[in-house]
Design a protein around this motif. Sequence first.
Motif: not given
Length: 109
Positions: A84-104
């Motif tokens: 997501c570059p500077k000036g842009h909009t986003h959201s992260l959603i876990n719509d699964s039954d398990d955890k959503l693991e990430f590095f940011a």
Amino acid sequence: MIIDFNNERFEAFDNFKGGEKTLFSKMHFDGLNRIMHAYLESGASIGIHTHETNSEIIYILDGTGKVIYDGEEYRLESGMCHYCPKGHTHSLINDSDDKLEFFAVVPEQ
């Protein structure tokens, strides 16, 4: 510099950026940049937000979910990266039954 997330505990952030449920994160912040190992529990999300002064790179370590980026929805799974570059909009959603693991990384610009 080495950041040893193995010796850190996950901290809970309820309704992060206006999202649903809880984000769990181990976070390093040096005053300018944030580096995170995190996960969203099932049904959790990071609320929609705009990166005014920084960008964000999210690498999915495990699980599946979706990102809403500038109004468009995209599926994510392990091994994928969302930018997501500077000036842009986003959201992260876990719509699964398990955890959503990430590095940011959120570098100031």
